[in-house]
Every structure is written in structure tokens, then in C-alpha cells.
Write a protein that holds these residues in place. Structure first.
Motif, PDB file in Angstrom:
ATOM      1  N   GLU A 148      26.309 -49.887 102.284  1.00  0.00           N
ATOM      2  CA  GLU A 148      27.155 -48.332 101.713  1.00  0.00           C
ATOM      3  C   GLU A 148      26.105 -47.354 103.435  1.00  0.00           C
ATOM      4  OE1 GLU A 148      26.829 -46.883  98.347  1.00  0.00           O
ATOM      5  OE2 GLU A 148      28.047 -45.374  98.966  1.00  0.00           O
ATOM      6  N   GLY A 149      26.926 -46.934 103.714  1.00  0.00           N
ATOM      7  CA  GLY A 149      26.236 -45.645 105.179  1.00  0.00           C
ATOM      8  C   GLY A 149      26.108 -46.694 106.254  1.00  0.00           C
ATOM      9  N   ARG A 150      26.799 -47.835 105.850  1.00  0.00           N
ATOM     10  CA  ARG A 150      27.202 -48.412 107.751  1.00  0.00           C
ATOM     11  C   ARG A 150      28.281 -48.552 108.143  1.00  0.00           C
ATOM     12  NH1 ARG A 150      24.289 -53.217 108.651  1.00  0.00           N
ATOM     13  NH2 ARG A 150      24.246 -53.313 106.373  1.00  0.00           N
ATOM     14  N   PHE A 151      29.103 -49.059 106.901  1.00  0.00           N
ATOM     15  CA  PHE A 151      30.083 -50.182 106.183  1.00  0.00           C
ATOM     16  C   PHE A 151      31.137 -49.101 106.515  1.00  0.00           C
ATOM     17  CE2 PHE A 151      29.358 -54.997 106.534  1.00  0.00           C
ATOM     18  CZ  PHE A 151      28.145 -54.607 107.607  1.00  0.00           C
ATOM     19  N   THR A 152      32.484 -48.628 107.294  1.00  0.00           N
ATOM     20  CA  THR A 152      33.761 -48.246 106.790  1.00  0.00           C
ATOM     21  C   THR A 152      34.713 -48.577 106.690  1.00  0.00           C
ATOM     22  OG1 THR A 152      32.101 -45.732 107.958  1.00  0.00           O
ATOM     23  CG2 THR A 152      34.482 -45.935 106.845  1.00  0.00           C
ATOM     24  N   ILE A 153      35.742 -48.646 104.953  1.00  0.00           N
ATOM     25  CA  ILE A 153      36.619 -49.346 104.893  1.00  0.00           C
ATOM     26  C   ILE A 153      37.891 -48.378 105.907  1.00  0.00           C
ATOM     27  CG2 ILE A 153      36.543 -49.120 102.685  1.00  0.00           C
ATOM     28  CD1 ILE A 153      37.651 -51.842 102.355  1.00  0.00           C
ATOM     29  N   SER A 154      39.311 -48.652 106.055  1.00  0.00           N
ATOM     30  CA  SER A 154      40.112 -48.082 105.661  1.00  0.00           C
ATOM     31  C   SER A 154      41.102 -49.088 106.723  1.00  0.00           C
ATOM     32  CB  SER A 154      39.747 -47.235 107.486  1.00  0.00           C
ATOM     33  OG  SER A 154      39.844 -47.744 108.681  1.00  0.00           O
ATOM     34  N   SER A 155      42.574 -48.218 105.614  1.00  0.00           N
ATOM     35  CA  SER A 155      43.785 -48.873 106.580  1.00  0.00           C
ATOM     36  C   SER A 155      45.046 -48.021 107.396  1.00  0.00           C
ATOM     37  CB  SER A 155      44.565 -48.851 105.362  1.00  0.00           C
ATOM     38  OG  SER A 155      44.494 -47.896 104.673  1.00  0.00           O
ATOM     39  N   ASP A 156      45.233 -48.751 107.426  1.00  0.00           N
ATOM     40  CA  ASP A 156      46.904 -48.429 108.574  1.00  0.00           C
ATOM     41  C   ASP A 156      48.333 -48.953 107.893  1.00  0.00           C
ATOM     42  OD1 ASP A 156      48.822 -48.043 110.162  1.00  0.00           O
ATOM     43  OD2 ASP A 156      47.695 -48.022 112.299  1.00  0.00           O
ATOM     44  N   SER A 157      48.881 -48.500 107.266  1.00  0.00           N
ATOM     45  CA  SER A 157      50.253 -48.955 106.604  1.00  0.00           C
ATOM     46  C   SER A 157      51.478 -48.925 107.239  1.00  0.00           C
ATOM     47  CB  SER A 157      50.489 -47.345 105.426  1.00  0.00           C
ATOM     48  OG  SER A 157      49.379 -47.497 104.458  1.00  0.00           O
ATOM     49  N   SER A 158      51.462 -48.474 108.795  1.00  0.00           N
ATOM     50  CA  SER A 158      52.393 -49.035 109.582  1.00  0.00           C
ATOM     51  C   SER A 158      51.377 -50.282 110.149  1.00  0.00           C
ATOM     52  CB  SER A 158      52.122 -48.224 110.953  1.00  0.00           C
ATOM     53  OG  SER A 158      51.150 -47.881 111.398  1.00  0.00           O
ATOM     54  N   LYS A 159      50.335 -51.152 110.270  1.00  0.00           N
ATOM     55  CA  LYS A 159      49.953 -51.993 110.803  1.00  0.00           C
ATOM     56  C   LYS A 159      50.016 -53.168 109.721  1.00  0.00           C
ATOM     57  CE  LYS A 159      48.714 -50.940 114.771  1.00  0.00           C
ATOM     58  NZ  LYS A 159      47.017 -50.672 116.025  1.00  0.00           N
ATOM     59  N   LYS A 160      49.963 -52.617 108.390  1.00  0.00           N
ATOM     60  CA  LYS A 160      49.767 -53.612 107.232  1.00  0.00           C
ATOM     61  C   LYS A 160      48.097 -53.949 107.204  1.00  0.00           C
ATOM     62  CE  LYS A 160      54.483 -54.209 104.857  1.00  0.00           C
ATOM     63  NZ  LYS A 160      55.394 -55.318 104.253  1.00  0.00           N
ATOM     64  N   THR A 161      47.521 -53.055 108.071  1.00  0.00           N
ATOM     65  CA  THR A 161      45.917 -54.165 108.206  1.00  0.00           C
ATOM     66  C   THR A 161      44.779 -52.861 107.466  1.00  0.00           C
ATOM     67  OG1 THR A 161      46.867 -54.899 110.350  1.00  0.00           O
ATOM     68  CG2 THR A 161      44.263 -54.254 110.627  1.00  0.00           C
ATOM     69  N   VAL A 162      43.985 -53.784 107.747  1.00  0.00           N
ATOM     70  CA  VAL A 162      42.842 -52.990 106.523  1.00  0.00           C
ATOM     71  C   VAL A 162      41.435 -52.814 107.253  1.00  0.00           C
ATOM     72  CG1 VAL A 162      40.639 -52.724 104.542  1.00  0.00           C
ATOM     73  CG2 VAL A 162      43.569 -52.805 104.376  1.00  0.00           C
ATOM     74  N   TYR A 163      41.084 -52.170 107.879  1.00  0.00           N
ATOM     75  CA  TYR A 163      39.975 -52.743 108.954  1.00  0.00           C
ATOM     76  C   TYR A 163      38.593 -52.246 108.144  1.00  0.00           C
ATOM     77  CZ  TYR A 163      43.571 -51.116 112.248  1.00  0.00           C
ATOM     78  OH  TYR A 163      44.837 -51.679 112.680  1.00  0.00           O
ATOM     79  N   LEU A 164      37.767 -53.209 108.469  1.00  0.00           N
ATOM     80  CA  LEU A 164      35.998 -52.643 108.494  1.00  0.00           C
ATOM     81  C   LEU A 164      35.367 -52.511 109.077  1.00  0.00           C
ATOM     82  CD1 LEU A 164      34.039 -53.178 105.839  1.00  0.00           C
ATOM     83  CD2 LEU A 164      33.635 -55.578 106.521  1.00  0.00           C
ATOM     84  N   GLN A 165      35.273 -51.358 109.685  1.00  0.00           N
ATOM     85  CA  GLN A 165      34.288 -50.933 111.214  1.00  0.00           C
ATOM     86  C   GLN A 165      32.744 -50.745 110.510  1.00  0.00           C
ATOM     87  OE1 GLN A 165      34.960 -49.103 114.473  1.00  0.00           O
ATOM     88  NE2 GLN A 165      32.680 -50.019 114.749  1.00  0.00           N
ATOM     89  N   MET A 166      31.929 -52.015 110.741  1.00  0.00           N
ATOM     90  CA  MET A 166      30.365 -52.493 111.010  1.00  0.00           C
ATOM     91  C   MET A 166      28.991 -51.427 112.010  1.00  0.00           C
ATOM     92  SD  MET A 166      30.856 -56.475 109.179  1.00  0.00           S
ATOM     93  CE  MET A 166      31.213 -56.679 111.491  1.00  0.00           C
ATOM     94  N   HIS A 167      28.613 -50.930 111.539  1.00  0.00           N
ATOM     95  CA  HIS A 167      27.805 -49.939 112.647  1.00  0.00           C
ATOM     96  C   HIS A 167      26.128 -50.678 111.971  1.00  0.00           C
ATOM     97  CE1 HIS A 167      31.122 -47.394 114.557  1.00  0.00           C
ATOM     98  NE2 HIS A 167      30.922 -46.881 113.032  1.00  0.00           N
ATOM     99  N   ASN A 168      25.295 -50.545 112.963  1.00  0.00           N
ATOM    100  CA  ASN A 168      24.503 -50.880 113.189  1.00  0.00           C
ATOM    101  C   ASN A 168      24.118 -51.920 112.193  1.00  0.00           C
ATOM    102  OD1 ASN A 168      21.176 -50.230 113.304  1.00  0.00           O
ATOM    103  ND2 ASN A 168      20.758 -49.314 111.211  1.00  0.00           N
TER     104      ASN A 168
END
Length: 138
Positions: free
Chosen positions: A73-93
Motif C-alpha cells: 500500500e502506497g507503492r502499488f496502484t491497481i486500475s482497469s481499462d474496460s475497453s481493453k478488458k485489462t487490469v493494471y498493477l502499477q508498482m513504484h519503489n
């Protein structure tokens, strides 16, 4: 067609960033929740389930429920793009202890309001991807 495919792993130095993708092309995207898990080297797991894999994050596509483990928590962010049916996990630090094979699991949400975390805790059936390797060097 493979229903769940992860991508985006790689080798990165400590402090760096990566973005993982989970493409859930075999599903009606609004009906799913997606969890990210990781399995460190040398640790086994129960095939077909999340047992032995560490929960990292999850997202319910329609109800927008989210969860992050304390370790990310605080380093990773989860998001989605329905047009691509894709979920992302952005990982920092990223740190060496984040090194693992990262898996995504797709859960069918039985009704609106059942959050992604609850589905994981209930041990609900999921469709797993093959995983993507993340290696963080010190």
C-alpha cells in the motif's frame, strides 16, 4: 484463446517501477473482480488456487472495490481499462523483497456489492494466468 494473460514483468533496480497487465479477454469484464498475487522463489502453492501465494491487490471492475496488502500500500496502484478488458498493477519503489512471480486471478462476481477482497477470502473459484516474473536487484 487464453482467457487470462499477464505481462509486464522484468528486471528492475531497487527503487524502480514496473507496470503489470492482466488481460481477461475471455470474460464479460463488468462481471469480474481481479486479484494480483505473488509467489516468491522456492515457495510452493496449491495448483488451481491461491493457497501459498501472497495476496497483493485486487479490484472489482463494476463496484470499484479495491484492496492492497500492507506490504504494497502506497507503492502499488491497481486500475482497469474496460475497453481493453485489462487490469493494471502499477508498482513504484520496488524492493528486492518484491521479487516474485506475479499472477492474476479472475473471479466472477455473483452479485453487485460482493467486493474483491471478500471473494478472495471466501476462496472463490478463479481462473489463473501463467504468471510474469518480477526481479528487483539491490
Amino acid at each position: 484463446e487464453v482467457p487470462v494473460v499477464e505481462s509486464g514483468g522484468g528486471l528492475v533496480q531497487a527503487g524502480g517501477s514496473l507496470r503489470l497487465s492482466c488481460a481477461a479477454s475471455g470474460f464479460t469484464f463488468d462481471d469480474v473482480a481481479i486479484g494480483w498475487f505473488r509467489q516468491a522463489p522456492g515457495k510452493g502453492h496449491e495448483v488451481g488456487s491461491g493457497k501459498g501465494r501472497e495476496e497483493v491487490s485486487c479490484l472489482g471492475v463494476k463496484d470499484r472495490s479495491t484492496y492492497y496488502s500492507d506490504l504494497v500500500e502506497g507503492r502499488f496502484t491497481i486500475s482497469s481499462d474496460s475497453s481493453k478488458k485489462t487490469v493494471y498493477l502499477q508498482m513504484h519503489n520496488l524492493q528486492p523483497e518484491d521479487s516474485a512471480i506475479y499472477y492474476c486471478a479472475v473471479y466472477l462476481v455473483p452479485r453487485y456489492g460482493v467486493g474483491c477482497r471478500r471473494l478472495i477470502l471466501l476462496g472463490s473459484n478463479a481462473t489463473w494466468g501463467q504468471g510474469t516474473q518480477v526481479t528487483v536487484s539491490s
